[in-house]
Enzyme design. Structure first.
Site, PDB file in Angstrom:
ATOM      1  N   CYS A   1       0.814  -1.210   0.000  1.00 51.85           N
ATOM      2  CA  CYS A   1       0.000   0.000   0.000  1.00 51.85           C
ATOM      3  C   CYS A   1       0.849   1.262   0.000  1.00 51.85           C
ATOM      4  O   CYS A   1       2.016   1.236   0.375  1.00 51.85           O
ATOM      5  CB  CYS A   1      -0.863   0.092   1.263  1.00 51.85           C
ATOM      6  SG  CYS A   1      -1.933  -1.307   1.527  1.00 51.85           S
TER       7      CYS A   1
ATOM      8  N   GLY B   1       0.573   0.060  -5.116  1.00 54.10           N
ATOM      9  CA  GLY B   1      -0.660  -0.718  -5.094  1.00 54.10           C
ATOM     10  C   GLY B   1      -1.548  -0.301  -6.235  1.00 54.10           C
ATOM     11  O   GLY B   1      -1.805   0.886  -6.404  1.00 54.10           O
TER      12      GLY B   1
ATOM     13  N   ASN C   1      -0.617   1.387   5.842  1.00 54.61           N
ATOM     14  CA  ASN C   1       0.360   0.607   5.077  1.00 54.61           C
ATOM     15  C   ASN C   1       1.079  -0.303   6.067  1.00 54.61           C
ATOM     16  O   ASN C   1       1.662   0.173   7.028  1.00 54.61           O
ATOM     17  CB  ASN C   1       1.359   1.554   4.397  1.00 54.61           C
ATOM     18  CG  ASN C   1       2.492   0.833   3.674  1.00 54.61           C
ATOM     19  OD1 ASN C   1       3.560   1.377   3.513  1.00 54.61           O
ATOM     20  ND2 ASN C   1       2.264  -0.400   3.245  1.00 54.61           N
ATOM     21  N   GLY C   2       1.020  -1.604   5.809  1.00 56.62           N
ATOM     22  CA  GLY C   2       1.688  -2.572   6.694  1.00 56.62           C
ATOM     23  C   GLY C   2       0.762  -3.721   7.020  1.00 56.62           C
ATOM     24  O   GLY C   2      -0.301  -3.869   6.404  1.00 56.62           O
TER      25      GLY C   2
ATOM     26  N   TYR D   1      13.534  -3.126  -4.026  1.00 56.89           N
ATOM     27  CA  TYR D   1      12.537  -3.231  -5.090  1.00 56.89           C
ATOM     28  C   TYR D   1      11.359  -2.266  -4.988  1.00 56.89           C
ATOM     29  O   TYR D   1      10.957  -1.671  -5.982  1.00 56.89           O
ATOM     30  CB  TYR D   1      11.970  -4.664  -5.113  1.00 56.89           C
ATOM     31  CG  TYR D   1      10.715  -4.834  -5.957  1.00 56.89           C
ATOM     32  CD1 TYR D   1      10.800  -4.965  -7.333  1.00 56.89           C
ATOM     33  CD2 TYR D   1       9.453  -4.861  -5.366  1.00 56.89           C
ATOM     34  CE1 TYR D   1       9.649  -5.110  -8.110  1.00 56.89           C
ATOM     35  CE2 TYR D   1       8.305  -5.009  -6.139  1.00 56.89           C
ATOM     36  CZ  TYR D   1       8.405  -5.136  -7.502  1.00 56.89           C
ATOM     37  OH  TYR D   1       7.281  -5.287  -8.269  1.00 56.89           O
TER      38      TYR D   1
HETATM   39  P1  AMP Z   1       9.475 -14.597 -10.709  1.00 54.77           P
HETATM   40  O1  AMP Z   1      10.589 -14.960 -11.633  1.00 54.77           O
HETATM   41  O2  AMP Z   1       8.157 -15.111 -11.173  1.00 54.77           O
HETATM   42  O3  AMP Z   1       9.791 -14.960  -9.307  1.00 54.77           O
HETATM   43  O4  AMP Z   1       9.320 -12.999 -10.738  1.00 54.77           O
HETATM   44  C1  AMP Z   1      10.411 -12.178 -10.480  1.00 54.77           C
HETATM   45  C2  AMP Z   1       9.998 -10.743 -10.733  1.00 54.77           C
HETATM   46  O5  AMP Z   1       8.986 -10.352  -9.802  1.00 54.77           O
HETATM   47  C3  AMP Z   1      11.152  -9.768 -10.543  1.00 54.77           C
HETATM   48  O6  AMP Z   1      11.278  -9.008 -11.731  1.00 54.77           O
HETATM   49  C4  AMP Z   1      10.749  -8.880  -9.390  1.00 54.77           C
HETATM   50  O7  AMP Z   1      11.068  -7.526  -9.650  1.00 54.77           O
HETATM   51  C5  AMP Z   1       9.259  -9.047  -9.279  1.00 54.77           C
HETATM   52  N1  AMP Z   1       8.806  -8.970  -7.877  1.00 54.77           N
HETATM   53  C6  AMP Z   1       9.455  -9.281  -6.757  1.00 54.77           C
HETATM   54  N2  AMP Z   1       8.701  -9.093  -5.661  1.00 54.77           N
HETATM   55  C7  AMP Z   1       7.516  -8.636  -6.082  1.00 54.77           C
HETATM   56  C8  AMP Z   1       6.309  -8.230  -5.445  1.00 54.77           C
HETATM   57  N3  AMP Z   1       6.181  -8.266  -4.121  1.00 54.77           N
HETATM   58  N4  AMP Z   1       5.288  -7.819  -6.224  1.00 54.77           N
HETATM   59  C9  AMP Z   1       5.406  -7.804  -7.565  1.00 54.77           C
HETATM   60  N5  AMP Z   1       6.524  -8.156  -8.234  1.00 54.77           N
HETATM   61  C10 AMP Z   1       7.575  -8.576  -7.518  1.00 54.77           C
END
Ligand code: AMP
Length: 474
Positions: free
Chosen positions: A9, A35, A109-110, A254
């Site tokens: 969020c 989000g 958020n949290g 990230y």
């Molecule tokens: P996968 O290979 O399916 O594990 O996806 C990896 C990708 O998911 C990477 O490019 C990350 O930047 C992205 N990612 C990591 N954590 C999240 C998250 N919490 N929500 C959405 N995307 C994510």
């Protein structure tokens, strides 16, 4: 069942501006990455509270007409990633109630890790809940408090919460914000000068929201601090004794935008440092460095600078991918990823490529991207990840799947390499991550990389079992 594990969020709050809801809208627009499922704004004209919330993106939900229905000088806003489905709108925030402490709206958020226990106790005492969100618990605690003032009741409520919370509250004539004592999630405070020199106070999950509305970042709401902004001015108070800090490392890896200052540190600086450290720890015999956009861009720059290998934007992202698109009736391989990314063939042909991304969660997207780069002509694909393997779910507000679905929890690095079909795979070490964040004082939470949770383990056990049932119920 609580929807605890899908709570990525962003929150904002604006005090003392005749265009408060418009400023909240612009701030939310800058926080859209936090989000994308639902968003909402509550405003106050000094007597009444108004709330508009809906599924969808900020720019689509808040038309001029909807913003016109949000009058007043004070506003809070929220953008949320939630599970799809009928109940998602019930969990959209802000939540707004009228109780014995007046009219209050809240956005969060949290994740509150003891929300299940608190809710059971509140229900035993007669509370009726409208949503399955842990945030609603806070409003019931406020209503039940024996304290007479809103600030007193909030203090009472906050002291009963465990876990991660950056909260913004709106009452008729004031904004109150608070952060959990560990400081898991960010919350920045700023000021905006209006014509005539009048100052309005603003709060947001990330400082990139301030840039859009011409506000100046002052400092962070401190972990364990409550800030009250009302007609009498700004009051800052510590509502609980100091506790060890646990800032979320993944915000820097990230989640946050690189143009934000988070936990007092520029995110871009962290990400480039992560990339530099990664190049030192996991070098590759290669020709070019290519980021997975957007998540790998800053780390790839750092990797390129440190290794001397040229940086090439050989994957182009389509930024306009919406939620609705027409899928072809005949299967197209890796269709979802192709919608978002397309390779630049002439940059990749015959090249040994270092592909930099921030994380591997399930591994399925990474495999599709590796295939895409190879199919575009790369002779070798060396994947480099700018943090350690993700081995444990987050209980503090980042959407990670269960341990059984996390590829890093159940496989060796070489098994992951094989799964994603890379020629080599390298992760940054925990020490490298800590150094890149300049975390000399152990102020960050690394639970998703270590399984070592900074809050009470009893609750984590309960969450683990409720997480299983939440998932099986969907
Ligand atoms: P996968 O290979 O399916 O594990 O996806 C990896 C990708 O998911 C990477 O490019 C990350 O930047 C992205 N990612 C990591 N954590 C999240 C998250 N919490 N929500 C959405 N995307 C994510």
């Amino acid at each position: 069942m609580f929807d605890k594990f899908r709570e990525e969020c962003g929150v904002v709050a604006i005090y003392g501006n005749p265009e408060a809801s418009k400023l909240a809208y612009l701030s939310l627009y800058a926080l859209q990455h936090r989000g994308q499922e639902s968003c909402g704004i509550s405003s106050s004209d000094g007597r009444e509270l108004f709330t508009r919330k809906s599924m969808g993106h900020v720019a689509d939900v808040f038309t001029p007409q909807v913003l016109g229905e949000l009058p007043g000088d004070h506003a809070i806003g929220h953008t949320r990633y939630s599970t799809a489905g009928d109940t998602a709108i019930l969990n959209a925030q802000p939540f707004c109630v009228s109780c014995n402490k007046g009219k209050i709206a809240v956005a969060h958020n949290g994740n509150i890790t003891n929300a299940g226990e608190l809710r059971r106790e509140l229900e035993r005492r007669g509370s009726i809940f409208q949503s399955n969100s842990d945030t609603e618990v806070i409003l019931h605690l406020v209503a039940h408090s024996a304290e007479r003032t809103l600030a007193g009741a909030l203090r009472d409520a906050l002291l009963q919460l465990e876990g991660a919370f950056s909260l913004v509250f709106l009452a008729e004539d004031r904004i109150i914000v608070a952060r959990d004592p560990h400081g898991f999630r960010p919350l920045a405070m700023g000021q905006r000068e209006m014509s005539g020199g009048k100052i309005s106070t603003v709060f947001a999950s990330e400082t990139c929201a301030f840039d859009l509305i011409d506000a100046v970042y002052l400092n962070d709401v401190q972990p364990g601090e409550m800030v009250i902004v009302g007609p009498e001015g700004v009051t800052r108070e510590r509502y609980t004794p100091e506790q060890p800090l646990s800032h979320c490392a993944f915000e820097h890896v990230y989640f946050s935008r690189p143009d934000s200052i988070v936990f007092g540190r520029a995110v871009q600086e962290s990400r480039e440092a992560l990339g530099c450290a990664l190049a030192r720890e996991a070098p590759a015999d290669a020709d070019i460095v290519v980021p997975v956009p957007d998540s790998g861009v800053a780390a790839a720059l750092g990797y390129s600078n440190e290794s001397g290998l040229p940086y090439r934007q050989a994957l182009i992202r389509n930024h306009y991918v919406g939620r609705t698109f027409i899928e072809p009736s005949q299967a197209i391989r890796d269709f979802g990823v192709k919608l978002k990314l397309n390779p630049v063939r002439h940059l990749l042909e015959g090249k040994r490529v270092v592909l930099v991304d921030d994380s591997i969660v399930r591994g399925t997207t990474s495999r599709k991207i590796v295939r895409m780069v190879r199919n575009a002509g790369a002779s070798e694909v060396h994947v480099r990840i700018s943090c350690p393997p993700t081995i444990s779910p987050c209980f503090y507000g980042v959407d990670t799947p269960t341990k059984s679905e996390l590829i890093g929890a159940n496989n060796t690095i070489d098994e992951i390499r094989k799964f994603i079909e890379a020629d080599s795979l390298g992760y940054l070490s925990l020490g490298g991550l800590r150094r890149a964040l300049a975390d000399e004082n152990h102020n960050y939470c690394y639970a998703c990389y270590t399984g070592d949770y900074p809050t009470d383990f009893v609750h984590i056990e309960q969450l683990l079992s409720s997480k299983k049932s939440t998932l099986s119920a969907h």
